[in-house]
Design a protein around this motif. Structure first.
Motif, PDB file in Angstrom:
ATOM      1  N   GLN A  71      13.086   8.810 -18.028  1.00 56.47           N
ATOM      2  CA  GLN A  71      12.186   9.373 -19.039  1.00 56.47           C
ATOM      3  C   GLN A  71      11.323  10.506 -18.487  1.00 56.47           C
ATOM      4  N   GLY A  72      11.513  10.844 -17.241  1.00 58.71           N
ATOM      5  CA  GLY A  72      10.770  11.943 -16.653  1.00 58.71           C
ATOM      6  C   GLY A  72       9.529  11.542 -15.897  1.00 58.71           C
ATOM      7  N   ALA A  73       9.248  10.251 -15.795  1.00 57.37           N
ATOM      8  CA  ALA A  73       8.069   9.796 -15.050  1.00 57.37           C
ATOM      9  C   ALA A  73       8.306   9.947 -13.555  1.00 57.37           C
ATOM     10  N   GLN A  74       7.242  10.200 -12.810  1.00 55.95           N
ATOM     11  CA  GLN A  74       7.336  10.261 -11.355  1.00 55.95           C
ATOM     12  C   GLN A  74       7.261   8.842 -10.809  1.00 55.95           C
ATOM     13  N   VAL A  75       8.371   8.348 -10.345  1.00 58.58           N
ATOM     14  CA  VAL A  75       8.470   6.983  -9.825  1.00 58.58           C
ATOM     15  C   VAL A  75       8.573   7.050  -8.307  1.00 58.58           C
ATOM     16  N   THR A  76       7.689   6.351  -7.634  1.00 63.37           N
ATOM     17  CA  THR A  76       7.705   6.295  -6.169  1.00 63.37           C
ATOM     18  C   THR A  76       8.393   5.007  -5.743  1.00 63.37           C
ATOM     19  N   ARG A  77       9.477   5.133  -5.010  1.00 64.96           N
ATOM     20  CA  ARG A  77      10.261   3.960  -4.595  1.00 64.96           C
ATOM     21  C   ARG A  77      10.017   3.695  -3.113  1.00 64.96           C
ATOM     22  N   ALA A  78       8.864   3.139  -2.831  1.00 63.84           N
ATOM     23  CA  ALA A  78       8.481   2.878  -1.442  1.00 63.84           C
ATOM     24  C   ALA A  78       8.309   1.396  -1.161  1.00 63.84           C
ATOM     25  N   GLY A  79       8.680   0.539  -2.112  1.00 62.02           N
ATOM     26  CA  GLY A  79       8.541  -0.892  -1.910  1.00 62.02           C
ATOM     27  C   GLY A  79       7.110  -1.368  -2.078  1.00 62.02           C
ATOM     28  N   THR A  80       6.921  -2.653  -1.802  1.00 66.36           N
ATOM     29  CA  THR A  80       5.612  -3.287  -1.870  1.00 66.36           C
ATOM     30  C   THR A  80       5.317  -3.962  -0.541  1.00 66.36           C
ATOM     31  N   LEU A  81       4.100  -3.769  -0.041  1.00 64.02           N
ATOM     32  CA  LEU A  81       3.653  -4.445   1.174  1.00 64.02           C
ATOM     33  C   LEU A  81       2.759  -5.601   0.769  1.00 64.02           C
ATOM     34  N   VAL A  82       3.127  -6.796   1.199  1.00 61.25           N
ATOM     35  CA  VAL A  82       2.329  -7.993   0.944  1.00 61.25           C
ATOM     36  C   VAL A  82       1.589  -8.329   2.225  1.00 61.25           C
ATOM     37  N   ALA A  83       0.265  -8.473   2.134  1.00 58.71           N
ATOM     38  CA  ALA A  83      -0.561  -8.642   3.334  1.00 58.71           C
ATOM     39  C   ALA A  83      -1.423  -9.887   3.231  1.00 58.71           C
ATOM     40  N   ALA A  84      -1.771 -10.414   4.393  1.00 63.58           N
ATOM     41  CA  ALA A  84      -2.687 -11.548   4.460  1.00 63.58           C
ATOM     42  C   ALA A  84      -3.546 -11.419   5.708  1.00 63.58           C
ATOM     43  N   LEU A  85      -4.817 -11.737   5.555  1.00 63.38           N
ATOM     44  CA  LEU A  85      -5.720 -11.804   6.700  1.00 63.38           C
ATOM     45  C   LEU A  85      -5.381 -13.037   7.532  1.00 63.38           C
ATOM     46  N   PRO A  86      -5.791 -13.068   8.798  1.00 60.42           N
ATOM     47  CA  PRO A  86      -5.448 -14.215   9.645  1.00 60.42           C
ATOM     48  C   PRO A  86      -5.808 -15.568   9.036  1.00 60.42           C
ATOM     49  N   ARG A  87      -6.945 -15.645   8.357  1.00 61.57           N
ATOM     50  CA  ARG A  87      -7.369 -16.946   7.806  1.00 61.57           C
ATOM     51  C   ARG A  87      -6.541 -17.366   6.590  1.00 61.57           C
ATOM     52  N   ASP A  88      -5.730 -16.436   6.060  1.00 64.74           N
ATOM     53  CA  ASP A  88      -4.974 -16.729   4.841  1.00 64.74           C
ATOM     54  C   ASP A  88      -3.468 -16.772   5.083  1.00 64.74           C
ATOM     55  N   ARG A  89      -3.055 -17.119   6.289  1.00 61.96           N
ATOM     56  CA  ARG A  89      -1.621 -17.172   6.596  1.00 61.96           C
ATOM     57  C   ARG A  89      -0.889 -18.213   5.745  1.00 61.96           C
ATOM     58  N   ALA A  90      -1.587 -19.263   5.335  1.00 66.36           N
ATOM     59  CA  ALA A  90      -0.943 -20.268   4.485  1.00 66.36           C
ATOM     60  C   ALA A  90      -0.537 -19.661   3.154  1.00 66.36           C
ATOM     61  N   GLU A  91      -1.340 -18.727   2.640  1.00 66.48           N
ATOM     62  CA  GLU A  91      -0.984 -18.044   1.396  1.00 66.48           C
ATOM     63  C   GLU A  91       0.280 -17.211   1.583  1.00 66.48           C
ATOM     64  N   LEU A  92       0.403 -16.573   2.739  1.00 65.48           N
ATOM     65  CA  LEU A  92       1.584 -15.779   3.027  1.00 65.48           C
ATOM     66  C   LEU A  92       2.824 -16.662   3.111  1.00 65.48           C
ATOM     67  N   ALA A  93       2.703 -17.802   3.743  1.00 59.67           N
ATOM     68  CA  ALA A  93       3.848 -18.709   3.844  1.00 59.67           C
ATOM     69  C   ALA A  93       4.268 -19.205   2.461  1.00 59.67           C
TER      70      ALA A  93
END
Length: 326
Positions: A71-93
């Motif tokens: 449709q003419g939109a500028q689409v950036t195809r760079a993926g998604t980075l999912v991050a977690a702080l050290p105290r939230d590693r359980a959320e990442l798992a």
């Protein structure tokens, strides 16, 4: 057709591409903050949404980036980075158990987004995802449709008061007057300018209470969001939500503490009880609604399904029941 938000524009695009004459009636003139679409994050991230969403969201959403690009939109195809702080590693798992992606050690994480290096962050990279600027996308699509011959009129466009033709209701939450099971899910956002921070892709910061997504808009502009509140309220953002968003952004990168706060916004997204969208025929009107938090991700798929029904007689997948041919 009633409604010129993302759903209405996508329907107009699909029908007009098939040679159908389309008139779009909207209560306001032009795209802007009166549409829920204006406040969207613009992440075309079906796999990440699969953390909580049903299977059709993931499967149908995978075609969204190609549709918007066509449709003419500028689409950036760079993926998604999912991050977690050290105290939230359980959320990442927990997230990694539900979403396919590449697990990153500290070195790989820092190499992917150097602006976040040295923060002790860990995460995942979901490569086959994209993002766009929602405001530019809907403004551009509307202009493209007008050039194609789609007519835009300003008016209330109340269901039952439009004579002649086929009526398609894409009013979003305003359609609660005829769709009683539609509910509002409020989202709040902030737009910052932080020219010293360079991110090349959306970053989702995991947290058990205050998750955050940061979407780069270019030129040092970032959109922050993630609040999800069961409310149809469309008033200004609350102090609590804004503080949570800004605090989470500061935790991701202290440089956001020096950012200029450009804009704070809020709106309520339309959703059905199971958070899946629907195509419904009620008398002389077809309702296309319930995009929840997946507006730019699922509107193209719903529009294609509706066009296939009206033009070819193919029953939509996301249809409540078989209403037969139009």
């Amino acid at each position: 057709m009633i409604g010129a938000g993302v759903m209405g524009l996508c329907v107009a695009a699909e029908l007009s591409a098939r040679g159908r004459a389309v008139t779009v009636i909207d209560r306001e003139e032009g795209a802007g903050p009166h549409h829920c679409s204006w406040w969207a994050g613009g992440m075309l991230a079906p796999d990440c949404e699969g953390e909580t969403a049903e299977e059709p969201v993931v499967r149908l959403g995978r075609a969204a980036a190609d549709w918007w690009a066509a449709q003419g939109a500028q689409v950036t195809r760079a993926g998604t980075l999912v991050a977690a702080l050290p105290r939230d590693r359980a959320e990442l798992a927990r997230f990694a158990r539900r979403v396919p992606g590449e697990t990153l050690d500290a070195e790989a994480f820092d190499a992917l987004e150097p602006a976040l290096a040295g923060r002790g962050l860990r995460g995942m990279f979901v490569a086959d995802e994209a993002h766009l600027d929602p405001r530019a996308a809907i403004t551009g699509l509307r202009a493209r449709l007008a050039a194609r011959g789609v007519t835009f009129e300003r008016g209330e466009g109340r269901v039952g008061q439009i004579a002649g033709g086929r009526v398609i209701d894409c009013r979003g939450l305003a359609a609660r007057d005829v769709l009683p099971d539609l509910r509002g899910v409020r989202g709040e956002m902030a737009v910052l300018r932080a020219p010293d921070i360079v991110l090349t892709r959306p970053v989702r910061l995991l947290h058990p209470r205050f998750p955050l997504y940061v979407v780069p808009r270019g030129d040092g502009i970032f959109m922050l969001g993630a609040t999800q509140i069961e409310s149809a309220g469309r008033g200004p953002a609350t102090l609590r939500s804004v503080v949570e968003l800004l605090s989470a952004a500061y935790a991701l990168h202290p440089g956001f503490g020096e950012a200029e706060l450009l804009e704070i916004g809020a709106d309520a997204r339309p959703a059905f009880p199971d958070n899946l969208p629907r195509i419904r025929r009620r008398g002389a009107t077809i309702h296309v609604n319930g995009l929840f938090r997946h507006g730019f991700l699922l509107a193209p798929a719903l529009a294609r399904q509706l066009a296939g029904w009206l033009c070819d007689g193919n029953k939509p997948e996301l249809c409540d029941e078989d209403h037969g041919e139009w």
